[in-house]
Design a protein around this motif. Structure first.
Motif, PDB file in Angstrom:
ATOM      1  N   PHE A  26       0.854  -1.192   0.000  1.00 20.28           N
ATOM      2  CA  PHE A  26       0.000   0.000   0.000  1.00 20.28           C
ATOM      3  C   PHE A  26       0.891   1.244   0.000  1.00 20.28           C
ATOM      4  CE2 PHE A  26      -3.018   3.048   1.717  1.00 20.28           C
ATOM      5  CZ  PHE A  26      -4.237   2.607   1.217  1.00 20.28           C
ATOM      6  N   ALA A  27       0.487   2.284  -0.717  1.00 18.39           N
ATOM      7  CA  ALA A  27       1.301   3.513  -0.749  1.00 18.39           C
ATOM      8  C   ALA A  27       0.551   4.692  -0.151  1.00 18.39           C
ATOM      9  CB  ALA A  27       1.687   3.841  -2.191  1.00 18.39           C
ATOM     10  N   PHE A  28       1.289   5.542   0.569  1.00 22.11           N
ATOM     11  CA  PHE A  28       0.807   6.888   0.887  1.00 22.11           C
ATOM     12  C   PHE A  28       1.505   7.796  -0.117  1.00 22.11           C
ATOM     13  CE2 PHE A  28       0.681   5.861   5.743  1.00 22.11           C
ATOM     14  CZ  PHE A  28      -0.425   5.045   5.543  1.00 22.11           C
ATOM     15  N   LEU A  29       0.741   8.436  -0.979  1.00 18.55           N
ATOM     16  CA  LEU A  29       1.306   9.266  -2.041  1.00 18.55           C
ATOM     17  C   LEU A  29       0.771  10.684  -1.910  1.00 18.55           C
ATOM     18  CD1 LEU A  29       2.744   9.506  -4.893  1.00 18.55           C
ATOM     19  CD2 LEU A  29       0.543   8.875  -5.885  1.00 18.55           C
ATOM     20  N   GLY A  30       1.668  11.651  -1.967  1.00 15.44           N
ATOM     21  CA  GLY A  30       1.201  13.036  -1.911  1.00 15.44           C
ATOM     22  C   GLY A  30       2.385  13.982  -1.897  1.00 15.44           C
ATOM     23  N   PRO A  31       2.123  15.272  -2.063  1.00 19.92           N
ATOM     24  CA  PRO A  31       3.218  16.243  -2.131  1.00 19.92           C
ATOM     25  C   PRO A  31       3.922  16.418  -0.785  1.00 19.92           C
ATOM     26  CG  PRO A  31       1.096  17.355  -2.193  1.00 19.92           C
ATOM     27  CD  PRO A  31       0.807  15.891  -2.231  1.00 19.92           C
ATOM     28  N   SER A  32       5.082  17.044  -0.837  1.00 20.71           N
ATOM     29  CA  SER A  32       5.869  17.292   0.365  1.00 20.71           C
ATOM     30  C   SER A  32       5.036  18.036   1.414  1.00 20.71           C
ATOM     31  CB  SER A  32       7.097  18.125  -0.026  1.00 20.71           C
ATOM     32  OG  SER A  32       7.932  18.243   1.073  1.00 20.71           O
ATOM     33  N   GLY A  33       5.096  17.570   2.648  1.00 21.89           N
ATOM     34  CA  GLY A  33       4.417  18.259   3.741  1.00 21.89           C
ATOM     35  C   GLY A  33       2.962  17.868   3.929  1.00 21.89           C
ATOM     36  N   CYS A  34       2.450  16.882   3.167  1.00 22.32           N
ATOM     37  CA  CYS A  34       1.020  16.554   3.262  1.00 22.32           C
ATOM     38  C   CYS A  34       0.706  15.640   4.446  1.00 22.32           C
ATOM     39  CB  CYS A  34       0.508  15.942   1.965  1.00 22.32           C
ATOM     40  SG  CYS A  34       1.077  14.261   1.673  1.00 22.32           S
ATOM     41  N   GLY A  35       1.747  15.113   5.125  1.00 26.74           N
ATOM     42  CA  GLY A  35       1.492  14.317   6.331  1.00 26.74           C
ATOM     43  C   GLY A  35       1.816  12.830   6.210  1.00 26.74           C
ATOM     44  N   LYS A  36       2.496  12.423   5.152  1.00 21.77           N
ATOM     45  CA  LYS A  36       2.785  10.996   4.924  1.00 21.77           C
ATOM     46  C   LYS A  36       3.646  10.406   6.035  1.00 21.77           C
ATOM     47  CE  LYS A  36       4.878  11.906   1.010  1.00 21.77           C
ATOM     48  NZ  LYS A  36       4.822  13.373   0.973  1.00 21.77           N
ATOM     49  N   THR A  37       4.782  11.070   6.318  1.00 19.13           N
ATOM     50  CA  THR A  37       5.684  10.555   7.349  1.00 19.13           C
ATOM     51  C   THR A  37       5.003  10.587   8.708  1.00 19.13           C
ATOM     52  OG1 THR A  37       7.650  11.210   6.119  1.00 19.13           O
ATOM     53  CG2 THR A  37       7.915  10.933   8.493  1.00 19.13           C
ATOM     54  N   THR A  38       4.244  11.622   8.971  1.00 13.80           N
ATOM     55  CA  THR A  38       3.534  11.731  10.252  1.00 13.80           C
ATOM     56  C   THR A  38       2.597  10.539  10.442  1.00 13.80           C
ATOM     57  OG1 THR A  38       3.644  14.137  10.087  1.00 13.80           O
ATOM     58  CG2 THR A  38       2.017  13.237  11.614  1.00 13.80           C
ATOM     59  N   LEU A  39       1.901  10.147   9.379  1.00 10.46           N
ATOM     60  CA  LEU A  39       0.977   9.023   9.460  1.00 10.46           C
ATOM     61  C   LEU A  39       1.729   7.703   9.634  1.00 10.46           C
ATOM     62  CD1 LEU A  39      -1.946   8.082   9.346  1.00 10.46           C
ATOM     63  CD2 LEU A  39      -1.834   8.118   6.851  1.00 10.46           C
ATOM     64  N   LEU A  40       2.858   7.568   8.936  1.00 12.14           N
ATOM     65  CA  LEU A  40       3.656   6.343   9.063  1.00 12.14           C
ATOM     66  C   LEU A  40       4.207   6.205  10.477  1.00 12.14           C
ATOM     67  CD1 LEU A  40       4.291   4.311   6.780  1.00 12.14           C
ATOM     68  CD2 LEU A  40       6.599   5.254   6.710  1.00 12.14           C
TER      69      LEU A  40
END
Ligand SMILES: Nc1ncnc2c1ncn2[C@@H]1O[C@H](COP(=O)(O)OP(=O)(O)OP(=O)(O)O)[C@@H](O)[C@H]1O
Ligand SMILES: [Mg+2]
Length: 365
Positions: free
Chosen positions: A42-56
């Motif tokens: 599964f991927a979290f995809l989105g622009p820089s700063g959208c919260g991907k790392t925070t969610l991971l």
């Protein structure tokens, strides 16, 4: 023992329910709900700063949500510290110990967990075998290529037999060619292990090529979840349409009723609509560059979905030619296959853009 059987644990689901997270007054994750299937890539995809790392990091236990919860294998793990979550995370920087050999790097996490010597040796051998680095066990990280270091980081994480593998932009330190090779290796490894895996990236090609499903995120909000093909063909909104591939967007308004409707674009250009076309109020017309064709200005090639245009740019891409053409004042991209011996349209030429009726997407947000 078979390397795969040795490290395989039954695949588990990951559920994120009603998660909100703020840093001070920065509301970073907004009502996030996701259900990730056992064994899914599964991927979290989105622009820089959208919260991907925070969610991971929230799944790994390094961040706490203000509301909502995280379930692994149906069990609420929100209250558990990272080391009790059966989750392995590969960081973007790899974070290998420079003074330790490859084998010691992989062994470290197992020793920390109090695993016995013989079992540590066995799991290190299996994990290094799995990523094809058994022969380099005695080297130090500085004596490895970027791709090999990345594989050590993965080996170290799978050696502790996590139930969920989290990868935060694991390919971003590699050059373009290496990225393609390593992403295939990662996909292959994930398939062999059958491990539920979440991959964070801002690169749509990376997500498209290796992931089963993608959650597209923007500004802390999950915009849409689907397979790469679903997101490309049926984007839920203009953000998703633009983020996955090139999208042409034409503004206009519906005039007329029933079978007599037109989509009126500025400059007096009118596109007839099929009687059964469902077009939400205020919708814009979206289409992909390869779902349009260019013909001569004089050839209005039937079907009616033809727009007069002027060629503004031309880029030769080898297998295809990408034209930038102006429809009224809006520029749209049109991809045409490059056929040797056929004439190309010159910049400044008048032409006609013909749209494929089945490839029209109407989006109002
Ligand atoms: N520890 C922190 N303290 C305060 N704000 C933070 C912290 N970590 C992240 N943020 C903020 O939260 C938002 C989301 O950051 P995050 O790192 O999750 O983004 P990202 O999608 O991973 O971006 P990138 O693709 O650049 O890695 C950003 O506005 C960022 O500045
Ligand atoms: Mg990040």
């Amino acid at each position: 023992m078979n390397a795969i059987a040795a490290l395989t644990t039954p695949a588990v689901s990951v559920d994120i329910e009603g998660v909100n997270l703020s840093y001070g007054d920065n509301h970073v994750l907004k009502n996030v709900d996701l259900s990730i299937q056992p064994g899914e890539f599964f991927a979290f995809l989105g622009p820089s700063g959208c919260g991907k790392t925070t969610l991971l990091r929230l799944i790994a236990g390094f961040n706490q949500a203000d509301t909502g919860r995280v379930l692994i294998g149906g069990k609420d793990i929100s209250g558990l510290p990272p080391w009790k979550r059966d989750v392995g995370m590969v960081f973007q920087s790899y974070a290998l110990w420079p003074h330790m050999t490859v084998a010691r790097n992989v062994a470290f996490g197992l020793e920390e967990r109090g695993v016995g010597r013989a079992e540590v040796d066995r799991r290190v051998a299996v994990a290094l075998d799995l990523v094809g680095l058994g022969h380099l066990a005695g080297r130090r990280p500085s004596q490895l290529s970027g791709g090999q270091q990345q594989r050590v980081a993965v080996a170290r994480t799978v050696a502790v037999e996590p139930k969920v593998l989290l990868l935060d932009e694991p390919l971003s330190n590699l050059d373009a060619k290496m990225r393609v090779q390593v992403r295939r290796e990662l996909r292959d490894l994930q398939q062999r292990l059958g491990l539920t895996t979440i991959f964070v990236t801002h690169d749509q090609e990376e997500a498209n090529t290796i992931c089963d499903r993608i959650a597209v995120m923007n500004d802390g909000v999950v915009q849409q979840v689907g397979t790469p093909m679903e997101l490309y063909e049926r984007p839920a909104n203009l953000f998703v349409a633009n983020f996955l591939g090139t999208a042409n967007i034409l503004d206009g308004r519906i005039v007329g009723t029933g079978g007599e409707r037109h989509f009126a674009i500025e400059g007096g250009i009118r596109l007839p609509l099929a009687a059964d076309a469902v077009v939400p109020a205020g919708a814009k017309l979206v289409f992909r560059p390869q779902h349009a064709a260019l013909t001569d200005a004089t050839e209005n090639a039937g079907g009616g979905l033809a727009l007069p245009c002027v060629v503004a740019h031309r880029e030769f891409l080898g297998a295809s030619v990408r034209y930038g053409v102006r429809v009224g004042t809006t520029e749209v991209a049109v991809d045409t296959p490059f056929l040797s011996g056929h004439d190309l349209y010159e910049v400044g030429a008048e032409a006609t853009v013909t749209l494929s009726p089945h490839a029209l997407i109407w989006l109002s947000v």
